[in-house]
Motif scaffolding. Structure first.
Motif, PDB file in Angstrom:
ATOM      1  N   ARG A  34      51.754 -31.213  -0.353  1.00 51.09           N
ATOM      2  CA  ARG A  34      52.250 -32.150   0.655  1.00 51.09           C
ATOM      3  C   ARG A  34      51.490 -31.884   1.947  1.00 51.09           C
ATOM      4  N   PHE A  35      51.248 -32.909   2.702  1.00 51.55           N
ATOM      5  CA  PHE A  35      50.606 -32.734   3.988  1.00 51.55           C
ATOM      6  C   PHE A  35      51.394 -33.492   5.044  1.00 51.55           C
ATOM      7  N   ALA A  36      52.271 -32.780   5.712  1.00 48.95           N
ATOM      8  CA  ALA A  36      53.040 -33.375   6.789  1.00 48.95           C
ATOM      9  C   ALA A  36      53.359 -32.248   7.770  1.00 48.95           C
ATOM     10  N   ASN A  37      52.797 -32.329   8.947  1.00 48.68           N
ATOM     11  CA  ASN A  37      53.047 -31.268   9.926  1.00 48.68           C
ATOM     12  C   ASN A  37      54.524 -31.206  10.272  1.00 48.68           C
ATOM     13  N   GLU A  38      55.044 -29.984  10.319  1.00 49.84           N
ATOM     14  CA  GLU A  38      56.474 -29.860  10.578  1.00 49.84           C
ATOM     15  C   GLU A  38      56.789 -28.486  11.165  1.00 49.84           C
ATOM     16  N   ILE A  39      57.880 -28.460  11.914  1.00 50.54           N
ATOM     17  CA  ILE A  39      58.462 -27.209  12.399  1.00 50.54           C
ATOM     18  C   ILE A  39      59.861 -27.123  11.803  1.00 50.54           C
ATOM     19  N   VAL A  40      60.137 -26.013  11.143  1.00 52.90           N
ATOM     20  CA  VAL A  40      61.426 -25.846  10.449  1.00 52.90           C
ATOM     21  C   VAL A  40      62.127 -24.617  11.025  1.00 52.90           C
ATOM     22  N   HIS A  41      63.373 -24.766  11.419  1.00 55.32           N
ATOM     23  CA  HIS A  41      64.137 -23.638  11.933  1.00 55.32           C
ATOM     24  C   HIS A  41      64.474 -22.676  10.799  1.00 55.32           C
ATOM     25  N   LEU A  46      63.619 -18.057  15.413  1.00 59.60           N
ATOM     26  CA  LEU A  46      62.476 -17.959  14.510  1.00 59.60           C
ATOM     27  C   LEU A  46      62.279 -19.286  13.754  1.00 59.60           C
ATOM     28  N   TYR A  47      61.012 -19.734  13.703  1.00 59.34           N
ATOM     29  CA  TYR A  47      60.690 -21.024  13.102  1.00 59.34           C
ATOM     30  C   TYR A  47      59.470 -20.911  12.186  1.00 59.34           C
ATOM     31  N   ARG A  48      59.454 -21.746  11.182  1.00 56.84           N
ATOM     32  CA  ARG A  48      58.259 -21.938  10.361  1.00 56.84           C
ATOM     33  C   ARG A  48      57.496 -23.136  10.924  1.00 56.84           C
ATOM     34  N   ALA A  49      56.172 -23.010  10.978  1.00 54.89           N
ATOM     35  CA  ALA A  49      55.333 -24.138  11.390  1.00 54.89           C
ATOM     36  C   ALA A  49      54.279 -24.331  10.319  1.00 54.89           C
ATOM     37  N   GLY A  50      54.160 -25.541   9.808  1.00 55.67           N
ATOM     38  CA  GLY A  50      53.193 -25.733   8.743  1.00 55.67           C
ATOM     39  C   GLY A  50      52.879 -27.191   8.510  1.00 55.67           C
ATOM     40  N   GLY A  52      53.241 -28.543   5.409  1.00 50.68           N
ATOM     41  CA  GLY A  52      53.888 -28.937   4.162  1.00 50.68           C
ATOM     42  C   GLY A  52      53.532 -28.017   3.009  1.00 50.68           C
ATOM     43  N   SER A  53      52.310 -27.495   3.002  1.00 48.77           N
ATOM     44  CA  SER A  53      51.878 -26.600   1.928  1.00 48.77           C
ATOM     45  C   SER A  53      51.365 -25.257   2.445  1.00 48.77           C
ATOM     46  N   TRP A  54      50.915 -25.209   3.693  1.00 48.27           N
ATOM     47  CA  TRP A  54      50.503 -23.960   4.348  1.00 48.27           C
ATOM     48  C   TRP A  54      51.456 -23.740   5.517  1.00 48.27           C
ATOM     49  N   HIS A  55      51.889 -22.506   5.708  1.00 51.85           N
ATOM     50  CA  HIS A  55      52.860 -22.240   6.759  1.00 51.85           C
ATOM     51  C   HIS A  55      52.446 -21.066   7.629  1.00 51.85           C
ATOM     52  N   GLY A  56      52.754 -21.191   8.904  1.00 51.25           N
ATOM     53  CA  GLY A  56      52.748 -20.056   9.821  1.00 51.25           C
ATOM     54  C   GLY A  56      54.187 -19.791  10.214  1.00 51.25           C
ATOM     55  N   ILE A  57      54.367 -18.915  11.201  1.00 52.06           N
ATOM     56  CA  ILE A  57      55.723 -18.596  11.648  1.00 52.06           C
ATOM     57  C   ILE A  57      55.652 -18.255  13.128  1.00 52.06           C
ATOM     58  N   PHE A  58      56.712 -18.565  13.873  1.00 53.03           N
ATOM     59  CA  PHE A  58      56.685 -18.172  15.284  1.00 53.03           C
ATOM     60  C   PHE A  58      58.084 -17.828  15.788  1.00 53.03           C
ATOM     61  N   LEU A  59      58.102 -16.888  16.734  1.00 58.07           N
ATOM     62  CA  LEU A  59      59.340 -16.429  17.367  1.00 58.07           C
ATOM     63  C   LEU A  59      59.291 -16.797  18.839  1.00 58.07           C
ATOM     64  N   VAL A  60      60.338 -17.452  19.308  1.00 55.96           N
ATOM     65  CA  VAL A  60      60.404 -17.888  20.700  1.00 55.96           C
ATOM     66  C   VAL A  60      61.203 -16.884  21.513  1.00 55.96           C
ATOM     67  N   THR A  61      60.654 -16.454  22.643  1.00 57.92           N
ATOM     68  CA  THR A  61      61.392 -15.602  23.573  1.00 57.92           C
ATOM     69  C   THR A  61      61.310 -16.227  24.966  1.00 57.92           C
ATOM     70  N   ASP A  62      62.071 -15.652  25.894  1.00 60.02           N
ATOM     71  CA  ASP A  62      62.052 -16.185  27.262  1.00 60.02           C
ATOM     72  C   ASP A  62      60.688 -16.026  27.919  1.00 60.02           C
ATOM     73  N   GLU A  63      59.922 -15.045  27.425  1.00 61.33           N
ATOM     74  CA  GLU A  63      58.626 -14.771  28.051  1.00 61.33           C
ATOM     75  C   GLU A  63      57.441 -15.341  27.287  1.00 61.33           C
ATOM     76  N   GLY A  64      57.718 -16.013  26.211  1.00 65.09           N
ATOM     77  CA  GLY A  64      56.623 -16.618  25.461  1.00 65.09           C
ATOM     78  C   GLY A  64      56.861 -16.564  23.970  1.00 65.09           C
ATOM     79  N   ILE A  65      55.851 -17.000  23.239  1.00 64.23           N
ATOM     80  CA  ILE A  65      55.954 -17.162  21.785  1.00 64.23           C
ATOM     81  C   ILE A  65      55.000 -16.215  21.077  1.00 64.23           C
ATOM     82  N   ILE A  66      55.491 -15.648  19.974  1.00 67.17           N
ATOM     83  CA  ILE A  66      54.651 -14.850  19.077  1.00 67.17           C
ATOM     84  C   ILE A  66      54.434 -15.690  17.823  1.00 67.17           C
ATOM     85  N   LEU A  67      53.169 -15.993  17.534  1.00 64.56           N
ATOM     86  CA  LEU A  67      52.817 -16.889  16.420  1.00 64.56           C
ATOM     87  C   LEU A  67      51.971 -16.141  15.404  1.00 64.56           C
ATOM     88  N   ALA A  68      52.252 -16.334  14.140  1.00 64.00           N
ATOM     89  CA  ALA A  68      51.373 -15.830  13.079  1.00 64.00           C
ATOM     90  C   ALA A  68      50.801 -17.015  12.313  1.00 64.00           C
TER      91      ALA A  68
END
Ligand SMILES: [Zn+2]
Length: 356
Positions: A34-41, A46-50, A52-68
């Protein structure tokens, strides 16, 4: 029409890739993407960003975001817009799960605010020499360049599973001179600012994220990312490879054989993840899995290793192993019919002939 170079990063696989024919085929054995950009809680902040078939992950804090894993430049450009709009804090750290061209590129859009971090193996894979590649794409003629045959030999041998797809080589041979240099392959891959060896801890906005090298498996520069407060772990192309969908029970693609890493080290690295206190495995491919799912992926490798090892002791030939090692308990796993013999051959080569 979009330039093919922009479209193809979304098609790339780490454990091989489907041909474009298979990609859109109705054959039920063919991988479906599947190819559809999405952010999933996921949980908490903590959220998944991908896509549809490839995913990264990110954590939101008050001082910024940590993304993998920014995935690719087209995706990360979209993601940056989304993050700015939804959270209004900058990305402070970008982590690479490994250096492969379908997970790590695209960090340039975050470079003005973020520190980029990866395992020290990434430095070696970005030093200008032929990098460790997925899908049995190796430097077959030892010229340091990626030739069309480096891509097409595994692509032809295992269509849809190893290599890439017909036409892929042209997308990385940017100047069209018939060879793709490592620099061309990694044109969108930003060199990390920090390399770590074993483990590293990040604290931002009162939250902590743990990075660690679980060992070599699919790649030689792997990082798993652990979010202790969220009891979630992220890793790409290990435990769940690119063939995995919502059910983790899927035979590994096993290219190369097993990407040039001893099967025992694969097992050790899976156990390193299992040893964490987590509830959610949110990897670079597939759905959200639990610790039992992760254990089942490790158990498959252990059973494969044990049965092929015993067959070697018993003096069986490879053909006899393929006929006799049925791995019956995995008969309902995805790709059982397609990949059982390939996994046996990969383990056989891995345990006997492959030079690590
Ligand atoms: Zn990969």
């Amino acid at each position: 029409m979009k330039p093919i170079k922009q479209f193809l990063p979304a098609l790339m696989l780490c454990l091989g890739a489907v041909s474009t024919n298979q990609l859109f085929a109705q054959d039920e054995d063919a991988p479906v993407f599947r190819f559809a950009n999405e952010i999933v809680h996921i949980t908490g902040d903590l959220y998944r960003a991908g896509n549809g078939s490839w995913h990264g992950i990110f954590l939101v804090t008050d001082e910024g975001i940590i993304l993998a894993d920014p995935l690719n430049l087209e995706f990360s450009t979209w993601l940056k817009e989304q993050l700015d709009e939804r959270f209004d804090v900058p990305v402070r750290y970008v982590i690479y799960s490994h250096s492969h061209f379908d997970h790590a590129p695209g960090a340039a859009v975050f470079a003005d605010t973020a520190t980029i971090i990866a395992h020290e193996g990434v430095a070696l894979n970005m030093d200008g020499r032929y990098p460790q590649m997925p899908g049995d794409m190796i430097d077959r003629n030892n010229n340091g360049m990626i030739d069309e045959e480096d891509i097409m030999v595994p692509t032809t041998a295992d269509p849809g599973i190893c290599g890439m797809f017909p036409g892929y080589f042209e997308t990385i041979d940017l100047n069209g001179d018939g060879v793709a240099t490592p620099a061309e392959l990694q044109a969108d891959l930003v060199r990390p600012d920090i390399f770590y060896s074993e483990r590293m801890s990040l604290t931002l906005g009162g939250k902590t994220v743990e990075l660690f090298h679980p060992g070599k498996n699919h790649g030689d520069d792997m990082t798993a990312v652990y979010f202790p407060e969220e009891r979630t772990v992220f890793a790409s192309d290990m435990i769940a490879d690119a063939l995995v969908r919502d059910d983790i029970r899927s035979l590994p693609s096993a290219c190369g054989p097993l990407d040039g890493t001893p099967i025992a080290e694969w097992i050790r690295s899976y156990k390193a993840v299992e040893a964490l206190d987590f509830e959610i495995f949110a990897g670079g491919h597939g759905g959200f899995f639990n610790k039992t799912d992760v254990a089942s992926a490790r158990q498959f490798l252990e059973d494969l290793q044990a049965q092929v090892s015993q067959a070697l002791i018993d003096g069986l030939s490879l053909d006899e192993m393929k006929q006799q090692i049925m791995l019956e308990q995995y008969a309902d796993w995805a790709y059982y019919n397609q990949l059982r013999e390939k996994n046996i051959e990969a383990a056989y080569l891995n345990l006997t002939k492959f030079r690590f």
